[in-house]
Design an enzyme around this catalytic site. Structure first.
Site, short mmCIF file in Angstrom:
data_model
loop_
_atom_site.label_atom_id
_atom_site.label_comp_id
_atom_site.label_asym_id
_atom_site.label_seq_id
_atom_site.Cartn_x
_atom_site.Cartn_y
_atom_site.Cartn_z
CG ASP A 96 -1.87 1.13 1.07
OD1 ASP A 96 -2.18 1.43 0.06
OD2 ASP A 96 -2.56 1.31 2.17
CB ILE A 97 4.43 1.85 -1.28
CG1 ILE A 97 5.30 3.14 -1.01
CG2 ILE A 97 4.25 1.41 -2.86
CD1 ILE A 97 5.38 3.54 0.48
#
Length: 139
Positions: free
Chosen positions: A94-95
């Protein structure tokens, strides 16, 4: 839905408590009681990368290209540690700009491990989905 939120919270606390790297947000403490969940970590006075690219600080243009490159390299070093050096290996998944926090010197601290996957030793191939918007530097 509640079970998934509980699992994400527990996973984030576990990962934050396990990893130590200059470009990863460190855990100071947590609270889980009743319906309340709280994670305590260092204060990041320069907020997130998102606030400087698209949010309240975008017009001030505090991120010149040198600073942007340092943020990109710092984020990469934190993620490389997770992928290669942490045991078990960790894939963030979830960067995005809002998950890259900035300290007093604008050093990147990767945060929000709620969607991360722990990868046991010996696993050489893994198919997983990205969970967030990984476009972080805009134009």
């Amino acid at each position: 839905m509640r079970a998934r939120v509980e699992m994400q919270f527990a996973l984030e606390v576990e990962i934050l408590g396990r990893v130590r790297h200059k470009n990863l947000l460190g855990l100071r403490g947590f609270y889980a009681g009743g319906d309340e969940r709280l994670i305590v970590y260092d204060y990041m006075p320069n907020h997130s990368l998102y606030t400087h690219l698209y949010g309240q600080f975008a017009a001030e243009c505090l991120l010149d290209w040198t600073r942007r490159m340092r943020i990109a390299i710092g984020s990469d070093e934190g993620l490389a540690y997770l992928h290669h050096d942490a045991n078990p290996h960790i894939i963030h998944r979830d960067i995005k700009a809002s998950n890259v926090l900035l300290d007093t010197e604008f050093e990147a601290k990767v945060a929000d491990f709620g969607f991360a996957k722990l990868i046991p030793d010996g696993v050489t191939h893994l198919t997983t989905r990205l969970k967030g918007d990984w476009w972080i530097f805009g134009t």
